[in-house]
Design a protein around this motif. Structure first.
Motif, short mmCIF file in Angstrom:
data_model
loop_
_atom_site.label_atom_id
_atom_site.label_comp_id
_atom_site.label_asym_id
_atom_site.label_seq_id
_atom_site.Cartn_x
_atom_site.Cartn_y
_atom_site.Cartn_z
N ASP A 21 -69.32 55.29 63.80
CA ASP A 21 -69.82 56.43 64.60
C ASP A 21 -69.46 58.02 64.02
N ASP A 22 -68.31 58.10 63.71
CA ASP A 22 -67.56 59.35 63.53
C ASP A 22 -67.10 59.53 62.06
N ARG A 23 -67.37 58.50 61.02
CA ARG A 23 -67.27 58.65 59.51
C ARG A 23 -68.08 57.77 58.70
N GLY A 24 -68.03 58.15 57.43
CA GLY A 24 -68.65 57.05 56.78
C GLY A 24 -67.76 56.09 56.30
N ASP A 25 -68.22 55.23 55.53
CA ASP A 25 -67.33 53.98 55.06
C ASP A 25 -67.10 53.99 53.75
N VAL B 140 -66.35 52.27 51.17
CA VAL B 140 -66.83 51.08 50.60
C VAL B 140 -68.24 51.10 50.33
N LEU B 141 -69.15 51.13 51.57
CA LEU B 141 -70.31 50.98 51.53
C LEU B 141 -71.20 52.46 51.35
N SER B 142 -70.29 53.28 51.69
CA SER B 142 -70.98 55.00 51.73
C SER B 142 -72.58 54.89 51.96
N ASN B 143 -73.14 55.41 50.69
CA ASN B 143 -74.46 55.63 51.03
C ASN B 143 -75.48 54.52 51.27
N GLN B 144 -74.99 53.42 51.00
CA GLN B 144 -75.66 51.98 51.41
C GLN B 144 -76.14 51.99 52.90
N PHE B 145 -75.43 52.90 53.80
CA PHE B 145 -75.98 52.71 55.02
C PHE B 145 -77.30 53.50 55.25
N THR B 146 -77.65 54.28 54.21
CA THR B 146 -78.92 54.72 54.11
C THR B 146 -80.05 53.87 54.41
N LYS B 147 -81.18 54.10 55.12
CA LYS B 147 -82.28 53.15 55.22
C LYS B 147 -83.61 53.97 54.96
N SER B 148 -83.90 54.05 53.47
CA SER B 148 -85.09 55.08 53.02
C SER B 148 -86.29 54.31 52.70
N GLY B 149 -86.62 52.94 53.16
CA GLY B 149 -87.84 52.31 52.87
C GLY B 149 -88.88 52.47 53.73
N TYR B 150 -88.74 53.43 54.64
CA TYR B 150 -89.92 53.57 55.53
C TYR B 150 -91.26 54.05 55.21
N PRO B 151 -91.28 54.66 53.76
CA PRO B 151 -92.72 54.95 53.35
C PRO B 151 -93.47 53.56 52.98
N LYS C 181 -74.64 59.88 63.88
CA LYS C 181 -73.27 58.95 63.18
C LYS C 181 -73.04 60.07 61.86
N VAL C 182 -71.68 60.26 61.82
CA VAL C 182 -71.27 61.09 60.67
C VAL C 182 -71.51 60.34 59.41
N ARG C 183 -72.25 60.78 58.40
CA ARG C 183 -72.38 59.78 57.08
C ARG C 183 -71.44 60.07 56.22
N GLY D 43 -78.21 59.72 60.86
CA GLY D 43 -76.98 60.06 60.30
C GLY D 43 -77.00 61.51 59.96
N ILE D 44 -75.91 62.26 60.40
CA ILE D 44 -76.06 63.59 59.63
C ILE D 44 -74.99 63.60 58.67
N THR D 45 -75.73 64.40 57.62
CA THR D 45 -74.96 64.43 56.41
C THR D 45 -74.35 65.95 56.30
N PHE D 46 -75.11 67.02 56.32
CA PHE D 46 -74.53 68.56 56.37
C PHE D 46 -75.34 69.24 57.20
N THR D 47 -74.63 70.24 57.67
CA THR D 47 -75.36 71.47 58.44
C THR D 47 -75.75 72.46 57.64
N PHE D 48 -76.86 73.25 57.86
CA PHE D 48 -77.64 74.21 57.21
C PHE D 48 -77.07 75.67 57.30
N GLY D 49 -76.65 75.89 58.49
CA GLY D 49 -75.83 77.25 58.76
C GLY D 49 -74.63 77.57 57.90
N GLY D 50 -74.57 78.83 57.48
CA GLY D 50 -73.37 79.02 56.64
C GLY D 50 -73.05 80.42 56.57
N LEU D 51 -72.59 80.84 55.22
CA LEU D 51 -72.02 82.25 55.07
C LEU D 51 -73.21 82.81 54.24
#
Length: 518
Positions: free
Chosen positions: A278-282, A284-295, A238-240, A446-454
């Motif tokens: 699937d293919d774009r962020g929201d 309104v909610l934007s980063n709230q779709f992150t689920k970082s409570g796993y620790p 999913k595109v973040r 959720g994919i945020t950004f890719t590491f390969g570049g210039l």
């Protein structure tokens, strides 16, 4: 339009945070006419930066060093904050260890050395409303706000607040933005970039400039490029953020001989709400779709098995790689699970009823039965995994009764005792999952950004030629397009800082080329 109207001192491709910093730096350094071209319509302004929490990692000297640039701390609050200094050596070590030592040392040094001045500039010049990130990077322990993981700064309003500050600063500086304008081709004269061909309202337009700064992101929003570089499974990620980061900058630069570098098989990918678009962020909610409570709990896959050490490290050192781990599981999803002991510690902006689908059970067996409807294939294995985990935690507690659970430090409270060990440990913050009620949420990658570049010159952000290894005159890049900085993983908050550091370098160099530097 006349030739003069189509001539600029600097053209920036991309309206995100990195491109905004580049445009402002160019304007402040003497460029009279600075243009941002943005493929998206105005309602998608801000690139991926809009969808972040606004975290900026920086070298700092501790609480007193950062207090002057934050907006949410009174003297009374400050008296109850524990914030240790974060040194250049620590920042460097974090980037290098998370990248398996593969990051380009000179690019890392440029990021680290420029970080503190960058956030000061953002606060003073751009008026970014920095705050201490109490809700994401600190826990209230014994009445004190204890920061952890080398990260403290966020932005009021998150990425939305940051981009709003960027846009206000750009408007005040007289920087023009053309929306719905796609960059088609770099214009070259010999070995030098002298302009940019764009498509606007169905018309091909050639813009002239001695400096072009590419700040249009990676290829994370392109299913085809994800499959090509990351693997076929990544088509279902999913595109973040923005759907417009489809690798255009890489293609533009590569066509004129720019050198590619970095981890093209790696990306920033995190635990993401399985019910998100699937293919774009929201917007309104934007980063709230992150689920970082796993620790604070466990993650189990469709087979009812754990697959990562949830307590391996602080969240901001693991969240950017655990999305990949989820992607590799059956079906590309997992379940995060907690009991009533840790549920109150979950961030409401990520786990509230109006943000995520919460699945409850009065027993682990009842929870497992409900999760079958959500894709769990083996409810018995799910129950057994949690039982074995609980046994291991209890064995550790019996052997180490003095060990105290503390989410603000790597507490060593684990599943590993001398007589009972799990093959996959939970190395920190291991509490039994046994107090009713129980909560689960379904997550995916959720994919945020890719590491390969210039490849760039770290001093100027100039893009290097593959043939000569030297900067291509007139071409610069910043943001996600900078290659060689992150491999496999990254320390949270480094991306926005890097966009600022290299954006400012590129903007200043653009002014030198225009002959207007001051």
């Amino acid at each position: 339009m006349s030739a003069d109207a189509l001539t600029f001192d600097c053209i920036v491709v991309g309206s995100g945070h990195a491109g905004s910093c580049a445009a402002l730096a160019a304007r402040d350094s003497g460029c009279e006419r600075v243009l941002i071209v943005e493929k998206s319509p105005p309602e998608w302004v801000g690139g991926n930066g809009y969808f972040t929490a606004g975290a900026h990692r920086t070298v700092h000297g501790g609480l007193q060093d950062l207090l002057p640039i934050v907006k949410n701390v009174t003297p009374e609050i400050a008296a109850n904050i524990d914030l240790a200094p974060y040194t250049a050596d620590e920042f460097t070590r974090d980037v290098m260890r998370l990248g398996d030592g593969r990051s380009h040392p000179d690019v890392v040094k440029a990021l680290v050395d420029g970080s503190r001045d960058a956030v000061q500039w953002l606060a003073e010049r751009v008026h970014v409303p920095f705050i201490f990130s109490f809700n994401r990077q600190a826990y209230l322990v014994n009445g004190r706000q204890v920061f952890w993981g080398g990260l403290a700064l966020s932005v009021e309003g998150g990425g939305k607040g940051m981009i709003a500050a960027d846009r206000a600063a750009l408007a005040a500086a007289g920087v023009e933005t053309w929306f719905s304008t796609a960059a088609i081709e770099l214009v070259i004269d010999g070995d030098r970039v002298v302009g940019l061909q764009v498509s606007r309202e169905g018309e091909s337009i050639t813009l002239r400039s001695r400096a072009v700064i590419l700040a249009c992101g990676g290829f994370e929003a392109s299913k085809d490029l994800r499959a090509q570089y990351l693997g076929p499974d990544w088509q279902r990620a999913k595109v973040r953020g923005t759907p417009y980061n489809t690798g255009d900058g890489l293609a533009l630069a590569q066509r004129i001989g720019a050198r590619l570098t970095g981890d093209f098989a790696g990306c920033h990918s995190t635990c993401w709400d399985a019910n998100a678009p699937d293919d774009r962020g929201d917007r309104v909610l934007s980063n709230q779709f992150t689920k970082s409570g796993y620790p604070l709990g466990l993650m189990l896959n469709a087979k009812g098995e754990r697959f990562v050490d949830e307590g391996e490290d602080f969240r901001n050192y693991t969240y950017a790689k655990f999305g990949r781990e989820i992607m590799s599981q059956p079906g590309g999803f997992a379940f995060q699970v907690w009991d009533s002991t840790t549920i109150p510690w979950l961030r409401k902006e990520e786990y509230a009823d109006d943000v995520v689908e919460r699945i409850w059970g009065d027993t682990i067996e009842e929870l497992a039965a409900k999760l079958v409807e959500k894709g769990l294939e083996d409810k018995d294995a799910f129950v057994q995994t949690i039982r074995k985990y609980n046994e291991a935690v209890r064995a550790f507690q019996a052997e180490r009764p003095e060990a105290e659970w503390d989410p603000a430090v790597k507490d060593g409270v684990s599943t590993q005792s001398s007589h009972l060990q799990l093959s996959l440990p939970k190395s920190n913050w291991a509490l039994p999952v046994e107090q009713s009620p129980f909560l689960a949420v379904k997550v995916t990658c959720g994919i945020t950004f890719t590491f390969g570049g210039l490849a760039i010159d770290p001093d100027t952000a100039g893009v290097l030629s593959d043939a000569t290894g030297k900067p291509i005159p007139g071409l610069f890049c910043t943001g996600e397009l900078v290659g060689g900085l992150f491999y496999r993983n990254y320390p949270g908050g480094s991306g926005l800082t890097g966009g600022t550091v290299f954006g400012r370098k590129a903007g200043r160099e653009a002014a030198k080329l225009s002959g207007a530097a001051r």
